[in-house]
Design a protein around this motif. Structure first.
Motif, PDB file in Angstrom:
ATOM      1  N   THR A  21       1.074  -1.232   0.048  1.00  0.00           N
ATOM      2  CA  THR A  21      -0.049   0.171  -0.173  1.00  0.00           C
ATOM      3  C   THR A  21       0.949   1.116   0.000  1.00  0.00           C
ATOM      4  OG1 THR A  21      -0.134   0.276   2.298  1.00  0.00           O
ATOM      5  CG2 THR A  21      -1.850  -1.250   1.470  1.00  0.00           C
ATOM      6  N   ALA A  22       0.405   2.373  -0.271  1.00  0.00           N
ATOM      7  CA  ALA A  22       1.122   3.575  -0.183  1.00  0.00           C
ATOM      8  C   ALA A  22       1.597   4.001   1.118  1.00  0.00           C
ATOM      9  CB  ALA A  22       0.292   4.808  -0.585  1.00  0.00           C
ATOM     10  N   GLY A  23       0.762   3.442   2.161  1.00  0.00           N
ATOM     11  CA  GLY A  23       1.125   3.756   3.496  1.00  0.00           C
ATOM     12  C   GLY A  23       2.398   2.762   3.948  1.00  0.00           C
ATOM     13  N   GLU A  24       2.468   1.550   3.474  1.00  0.00           N
ATOM     14  CA  GLU A  24       3.430   0.640   3.463  1.00  0.00           C
ATOM     15  C   GLU A  24       4.814   1.340   3.219  1.00  0.00           C
ATOM     16  OE1 GLU A  24       4.073  -3.862   2.291  1.00  0.00           O
ATOM     17  OE2 GLU A  24       2.287  -3.590   3.832  1.00  0.00           O
ATOM     18  N   ALA A  25       4.685   1.597   1.836  1.00  0.00           N
ATOM     19  CA  ALA A  25       5.773   2.214   1.115  1.00  0.00           C
ATOM     20  C   ALA A  25       6.298   3.536   1.747  1.00  0.00           C
ATOM     21  CB  ALA A  25       5.406   2.371  -0.330  1.00  0.00           C
ATOM     22  N   LEU A  26       5.578   4.332   2.335  1.00  0.00           N
ATOM     23  CA  LEU A  26       6.069   5.518   2.823  1.00  0.00           C
ATOM     24  C   LEU A  26       6.718   5.340   4.244  1.00  0.00           C
ATOM     25  CD1 LEU A  26       3.078   7.965   2.212  1.00  0.00           C
ATOM     26  CD2 LEU A  26       5.186   8.073   1.196  1.00  0.00           C
ATOM     27  N   ASP A  27       6.139   4.324   4.789  1.00  0.00           N
ATOM     28  CA  ASP A  27       6.682   3.869   6.164  1.00  0.00           C
ATOM     29  C   ASP A  27       8.079   3.244   6.039  1.00  0.00           C
ATOM     30  OD1 ASP A  27       4.610   4.528   7.528  1.00  0.00           O
ATOM     31  OD2 ASP A  27       3.581   2.353   7.800  1.00  0.00           O
ATOM     32  N   ALA A  28       8.428   2.487   4.916  1.00  0.00           N
ATOM     33  CA  ALA A  28       9.635   2.003   4.659  1.00  0.00           C
ATOM     34  C   ALA A  28      10.489   3.061   4.173  1.00  0.00           C
ATOM     35  CB  ALA A  28       9.547   1.011   3.587  1.00  0.00           C
ATOM     36  N   PHE A  29       9.891   3.883   3.552  1.00  0.00           N
ATOM     37  CA  PHE A  29      10.939   5.090   2.885  1.00  0.00           C
ATOM     38  C   PHE A  29      11.314   6.001   4.175  1.00  0.00           C
ATOM     39  CE2 PHE A  29      11.307   9.486   1.180  1.00  0.00           C
ATOM     40  CZ  PHE A  29      12.159   8.970   0.252  1.00  0.00           C
ATOM     41  N   THR A  30      10.378   6.213   4.902  1.00  0.00           N
ATOM     42  CA  THR A  30      10.750   7.301   5.960  1.00  0.00           C
ATOM     43  C   THR A  30      11.654   6.636   6.909  1.00  0.00           C
ATOM     44  OG1 THR A  30       8.313   8.026   6.044  1.00  0.00           O
ATOM     45  CG2 THR A  30       9.468   8.322   7.896  1.00  0.00           C
ATOM     46  N   ALA A  31      11.619   5.438   6.958  1.00  0.00           N
ATOM     47  CA  ALA A  31      12.730   4.782   7.835  1.00  0.00           C
ATOM     48  C   ALA A  31      14.054   4.849   7.398  1.00  0.00           C
ATOM     49  CB  ALA A  31      12.282   2.973   8.078  1.00  0.00           C
ATOM     50  N   ARG A 100      -7.858  13.458  -1.032  1.00  0.00           N
ATOM     51  CA  ARG A 100      -6.941  12.479  -1.247  1.00  0.00           C
ATOM     52  C   ARG A 100      -5.603  12.380  -0.312  1.00  0.00           C
ATOM     53  NH1 ARG A 100      -5.960  13.835  -6.477  1.00  0.00           N
ATOM     54  NH2 ARG A 100      -7.962  13.493  -7.286  1.00  0.00           N
ATOM     55  N   THR A 101      -5.261  13.347   0.023  1.00  0.00           N
ATOM     56  CA  THR A 101      -4.058  13.665   0.936  1.00  0.00           C
ATOM     57  C   THR A 101      -4.715  13.325   2.532  1.00  0.00           C
ATOM     58  OG1 THR A 101      -2.974  15.294  -0.251  1.00  0.00           O
ATOM     59  CG2 THR A 101      -2.379  15.125   2.035  1.00  0.00           C
ATOM     60  N   THR A 102      -5.673  13.486   2.684  1.00  0.00           N
ATOM     61  CA  THR A 102      -6.607  13.528   4.014  1.00  0.00           C
ATOM     62  C   THR A 102      -6.744  11.707   4.087  1.00  0.00           C
ATOM     63  OG1 THR A 102      -7.361  15.565   4.216  1.00  0.00           O
ATOM     64  CG2 THR A 102      -8.465  13.822   5.522  1.00  0.00           C
ATOM     65  N   ALA A 103      -7.477  11.369   3.092  1.00  0.00           N
ATOM     66  CA  ALA A 103      -7.571   9.769   3.062  1.00  0.00           C
ATOM     67  C   ALA A 103      -6.210   9.107   3.384  1.00  0.00           C
ATOM     68  CB  ALA A 103      -8.359   9.546   1.787  1.00  0.00           C
ATOM     69  N   LEU A 104      -5.308   9.613   2.710  1.00  0.00           N
ATOM     70  CA  LEU A 104      -3.953   8.814   2.773  1.00  0.00           C
ATOM     71  C   LEU A 104      -3.391   8.937   4.379  1.00  0.00           C
ATOM     72  CD1 LEU A 104      -1.547   7.101   1.446  1.00  0.00           C
ATOM     73  CD2 LEU A 104      -0.624   9.433   0.693  1.00  0.00           C
ATOM     74  N   MET A 105      -3.492  10.258   4.740  1.00  0.00           N
ATOM     75  CA  MET A 105      -2.888  10.447   6.184  1.00  0.00           C
ATOM     76  C   MET A 105      -3.668   9.688   7.119  1.00  0.00           C
ATOM     77  SD  MET A 105      -0.359  12.315   5.692  1.00  0.00           S
ATOM     78  CE  MET A 105      -0.040  12.596   7.460  1.00  0.00           C
ATOM     79  N   GLN A 106      -5.035   9.532   6.917  1.00  0.00           N
ATOM     80  CA  GLN A 106      -5.755   8.522   7.611  1.00  0.00           C
ATOM     81  C   GLN A 106      -5.425   7.066   7.730  1.00  0.00           C
ATOM     82  OE1 GLN A 106      -9.765   9.511   6.647  1.00  0.00           O
ATOM     83  NE2 GLN A 106      -9.876  11.203   7.896  1.00  0.00           N
ATOM     84  N   GLN A 107      -5.016   6.723   6.378  1.00  0.00           N
ATOM     85  CA  GLN A 107      -4.704   5.333   6.191  1.00  0.00           C
ATOM     86  C   GLN A 107      -3.284   5.197   6.831  1.00  0.00           C
ATOM     87  OE1 GLN A 107      -4.043   4.304   1.955  1.00  0.00           O
ATOM     88  NE2 GLN A 107      -3.172   2.321   2.524  1.00  0.00           N
ATOM     89  N   LEU A 108      -2.323   6.117   6.832  1.00  0.00           N
ATOM     90  CA  LEU A 108      -1.103   5.992   7.400  1.00  0.00           C
ATOM     91  C   LEU A 108      -1.283   5.957   9.032  1.00  0.00           C
ATOM     92  CD1 LEU A 108       0.889   8.453   5.215  1.00  0.00           C
ATOM     93  CD2 LEU A 108       1.248   6.022   5.474  1.00  0.00           C
ATOM     94  N   ASN A 109      -2.174   6.425   9.511  1.00  0.00           N
ATOM     95  CA  ASN A 109      -2.451   6.839  10.975  1.00  0.00           C
ATOM     96  C   ASN A 109      -2.958   5.373  11.359  1.00  0.00           C
ATOM     97  OD1 ASN A 109      -0.818   9.299  11.254  1.00  0.00           O
ATOM     98  ND2 ASN A 109      -2.566  10.181  10.863  1.00  0.00           N
ATOM     99  N   GLN A 110      -3.469   4.626  10.783  1.00  0.00           N
ATOM    100  CA  GLN A 110      -4.287   3.380  11.336  1.00  0.00           C
ATOM    101  C   GLN A 110      -3.247   2.361  12.059  1.00  0.00           C
ATOM    102  OE1 GLN A 110      -6.996   2.003   8.090  1.00  0.00           O
ATOM    103  NE2 GLN A 110      -8.476   3.790   8.594  1.00  0.00           N
TER     104      GLN A 110
END
Length: 110
Positions: A21-31, A100-110
């Protein structure tokens, strides 16, 4: 971000990551980022139609932007009704990007 064989990829400079998911890719990237690199994150979408901004709206925005560029290059303006429609679609696309950004941020915060 880009989709790659069912995964999403986050890329910036020499760093990249993938995830289901976008959230998973961003988490790995942020790390991978160091403290000073965590300031701002910019997310670009692939400009495909979605529930925030439809294919019809995208096509009409593209058509009106092409007309606007042609008019501009000829030193002219769009007719008022077309300019109003273009302005409305630009505003709708901006609202869609925000949603779209709000929805993505909600997904990332789950």
């Amino acid at each position: 971000m880009q989709a790659v064989r069912g995964n999403t990829r986050a890329i910036a400079g020499d760093k990249q990551s993938t995830g289901k998911t976008a959230g998973e890719a961003l988490d790995a990237f942020t790390a991978q980022l160091e403290g000073g690199e965590l300031g701002t994150l910019l997310i670009l979408q692939s400009f495909r139609p979605d529930w925030f901004f439809s294919e019809f709206e995208q096509q009409r925005l593209s058509e009106l932007m092409n007309r606007w560029r042609t008019a501009r290059d000829q030193g002219q303006m769009l007719p008022p009704e077309q300019q109003a429609e273009l302005d409305s679609l630009v505003e709708a696309e901006l609202k869609a990007a925000t949603a779209r950004t709000t929805a993505l941020m909600q997904q990332l915060n789950q």
